[in-house]
Design an enzyme around this catalytic site. Structure first.
Site, PDB file in Angstrom:
ATOM      1  N   GLU A 145       0.818  -1.222   0.000  1.00 39.15           N
ATOM      2  CA  GLU A 145       0.000   0.000   0.000  1.00 39.15           C
ATOM      3  C   GLU A 145       0.851   1.271   0.000  1.00 39.15           C
ATOM      4  OE1 GLU A 145      -2.987  -0.175   3.084  1.00 39.15           O
ATOM      5  OE2 GLU A 145      -4.256  -1.455   1.850  1.00 39.15           O
ATOM      6  N   GLU A 316      -6.775  -7.755  -0.394  1.00 42.39           N
ATOM      7  CA  GLU A 316      -7.232  -7.826   0.996  1.00 42.39           C
ATOM      8  C   GLU A 316      -8.733  -7.542   1.021  1.00 42.39           C
ATOM      9  OE1 GLU A 316      -4.940  -5.193   3.490  1.00 42.39           O
ATOM     10  OE2 GLU A 316      -3.032  -5.870   2.659  1.00 42.39           O
TER      11      GLU A 316
END
Ligand code: GAL
Length: 652
Positions: A145, A316
């Site tokens: 991320e 995710e």
């Protein structure tokens, strides 16, 4: 064609080695086929400078491999260990107030720090040498991320030096930079590139052109940081897919550019956390508190499909309450399954859940997982088992087809209107999302597209709201496309240098529709401009001068043009409320000869080639017969339960 796959995020380093085989067997038993590991494990891979310990990772990979699972191996560069930070303390990013972003959580590094980048080269190279040829390692994830926790911009000395060189490469002469930025204003002129400052700690607002270039520079730094890892991995693992996990509602760097170096664009989908963090009102948040915004996830699926040029996945997926939103409710029964199928319907290759087992320690102990902290199955575990069985039963494959509607999404536009909102609540992302919602409410399946010629070809309808500084090539591609085009508020209102176009907004777009914007106003909450019984403008409106070839299609109650039209090109001169947006879109659909659906409020549809998927985000069972015709359902029932999913192959 590839099969749709399910996976999970796993941290073997958090659990005794004696558990690994059992965990792997349980994963396999519920139908998971891959596991992501490694992305935060630097302190275990290299406990002190140059002392590597990869043996445990090899054993963990071995245990998962033996169970028949494939691996996505993450590089650990989001979490530099303490010894490394102590070795080079200036590797930490500095925030806009000049304070270091200290060790003690994650992402405490500056993308411009060459010393840190070399440390990353080293650990990535070692990992790629060790595991690049491992048959179970099916993909690599770079870092984790990028930009999370507001870490794109850094005001460090390293960033300052790199920014000066970036400006020099871009402008070549300091006069050119002074001119492009308009530095004569307030005596901001520089005499050399070495005098350039970073745009923080100024007395009042910094120059928007300066801010824009700093944002572009910072975005380029992230792409360059990622590229270094990609090149190393490709050398040692040729042919193995490389991906990165992007985020929701996050626009701080250009994801299209970074994705050019990847094989797959992945993203992390936390529908309930995102809803709680969004700017939606309380009624909306209460209505969807356990299922999430019916359009937010779908928008991101379409966005990341565009980034990955077709290859994308969810890395995710939320399995229960998370720990990081202002409030963290539990998903409705069925919501996890609904989210999973929404992703597959949009062409995801895989959906992977975060995480396997809830950690009883450290920052995310309140974040649910498929297993409880004591390793007993939690709700999500059983949901995954059911989804895996359903996927196997319908023998589902990855499919993506070009949609007839393209909604242009542009990172520079997001930066521009954040730099110069002009009205406090002018949010580019919210505007694009509201239009996306309008399209989806009409039953349309949409491709999100970058502002490039290739992305907008072969469409019936192209919508480009608030496009900051469209290029000439893109404008020409729009003109040639033959599609119906909806432009509007703020589109073309600046040049790439962040100046007002010489012949007024919409700048180059005037070649598509001969209008000029003479005035713009922003409206405080509660204020609106009524549009002849068709709804209202909120937040933003413009005053247009029309050329002879342009018709006013809608007028405001005070007599200004709200919607202008020239043949198949429309220009909307404000931020529409829901009612006005619906009315404008109906006109545009008609011009584009698009057939739409009359959907109940909480029902959404995704057409992907011959497949049609129907989703129920509401709290009531809803009869979907009108949407399913006589076809045989592969999934779901005609009375679609709350959180229900139906799917069938269309024969028309
Ligand atoms: C993501 C992140 C994960 C974990 C998760 C919690 O942003 O990639 O490492 O923190 O959020 O929801």
């Amino acid at each position: 064609m590839t099969r749709q796959r399910l996976g999970v995020c796993y941290y073997p380093e958090h659990w005794p080695e004696s558990r690994w085989r059992e965990d792997a067997a349980m994963m396999k038993a519920i139908g998971l086929s891959f596991v992501r590991i490694g992305e935060f494990s630097w302190s275990r891979l290299e406990p002190s400078d140059g002392a590597y310990d990869f043996a445990w990772l090899a054993r963990a990979i071995g245990a998962l491999d033996q169970a028949g699972l494939k691996l996505v191996l993450g590089t650990p560069t989001a979490t530099p260990p303490k010894w490394l930070v102590d070795k080079m303390p200036d590797m930490c990013a500095l925030d806009a107030d000049g304070r270091p972003r200290k060790f003690g959580s994650r992402r405490h590094y500056c993308f411009s720090h060459e010393g840190y980048a070399q440390e990353c080269d080293r650990i990535v190279e070692r990992l790629a040498q060790s595991f690049g040829a491992h048959p179970a390692v099916a993909a690599w994830q770079t870092d984790n991320e990028y930009g999370c926790h507001d870490t794109v911009l850094s005001y460090s000395q390293a960033a300052l030096r790199a920014f000066r060189r970036w400006c020099e490469t871009k402008y070549r002469s300091i006069d050119a930079l002074n001119h492009a930025w308009g530095n004569v204003f307030w005596s901001m002129e520089y005499r050399s590139f070495d005098e350039i400052e970073l745009p923080n700690l100024t007395v009042t607002e910094a120059n928007p052109s300066h801010l824009m270039d700093f944002q572009r520079f910072s975005s380029d730094q992230i792409a360059a940081f990622n590229r270094r890892q990609v090149e190393i991995i490709r050398r040692h693992a040729p042919g193995t897919a490389i991906l990165h996990n992007f985020m929701g509602s996050f626009v701080d760097f250009d994801h299209y550019t970074l994705s050019d170096d990847l094989d797959i664009a992945a993203w992390d989908s936390y529908p309930l956390g995102f809803l709680e963090r969004s700017s939606n009102g309380d009624d909306f948040k209460l209505r969807y508190m356990r299922v999430g915004d019916p359009d937010f996830q779908a928008f991101h699926h379409d966005l990341y499909r565009a980034c990955g040029r077709g290859r994308w996945q969810v890395m995710e997926q939320q399995p229960g309450p998370v720990n990081w939103a202002p409030w963290n409710p539990a998903p409705a029964k069925g919501a996890m399954r609904l989210w999973t199928f929404e992703a597959f319907a949009a062409g995801a290759e895989a959906v992977s859940y975060f995480r396997w087992r809830q950690a009883p320690f450290a920052q995310e102990q309140m974040h649910e997982a498929l297993l409880l902290p004591n390793a007993e199955p939690n709700e999500g575990f059983h949901v995954v088992a059911r989804i895996a069985q359903e996927l196997a039963a319908v023998d589902a494959h990855v499919e993506t087809f070009r949609a007839p509607v393209a909604l242009v999404f542009d990172y520079e536009s997001a930066w521009a209107w954040r730099i110069e909102p002009q009205g406090q609540d002018f949010s580019y992302v919210d505007l694009v999302l509201s239009i996306y919602r309008g399209l989806r409410r009409a039953g349309l399946s949409v491709d999100v597209a970058p502002p490039t010629a290739a992305a907008v070809g072969e469409r019936q309808l192209i919508i480009a709201p608030a496009l900051f500084a469209p290029s000439r090539q893109f404008t020409e591609a729009l003109a040639k496309s033959g599609a119906t085009i909806l432009l509007g508020p703020r589109a073309g209102s600046k040049t790439a240098d962040f100046q007002i176009p010489a012949d007024l907004p919409p700048g180059v777009l005037r070649s598509l529709i001969d209008i000029r914007v003479r005035r713009m106003e922003s409206l405080r909450p509660g204020a609106s401009v009524r549009i002849c019984g068709q709804g209202a403008f909120l937040r933003w409106r413009e005053f247009l001068l029309l050329g002879e070839s342009v018709q006013p299609e809608l007028l405001s109650d005070d007599g200004e043009t709200a919607l202008a039209r020239c043949d198949n090109v429309f220009y909307l001169s404000g931020w529409p409320d829901e009612e006005l947006l619906g009315n404008v879109l109906r006109r545009v659909f008609h011009a584009a000869q698009l057939s739409t659906l009359d959907l109940p409020q909480d029902i959404r549809v995704r057409d992907n080639g011959a497949m049609r998927y129907i989703f129920n985000y509401g709290a009531e069972a809803t009869d979907i017969s009108a949407l399913a015709g006589e076809e045989t359902l592969m999934l779901g029932k005609r009375l679609l339960e709350p959180c229900g999913v139906a799917a069938f192959r269309r024969h028309d």
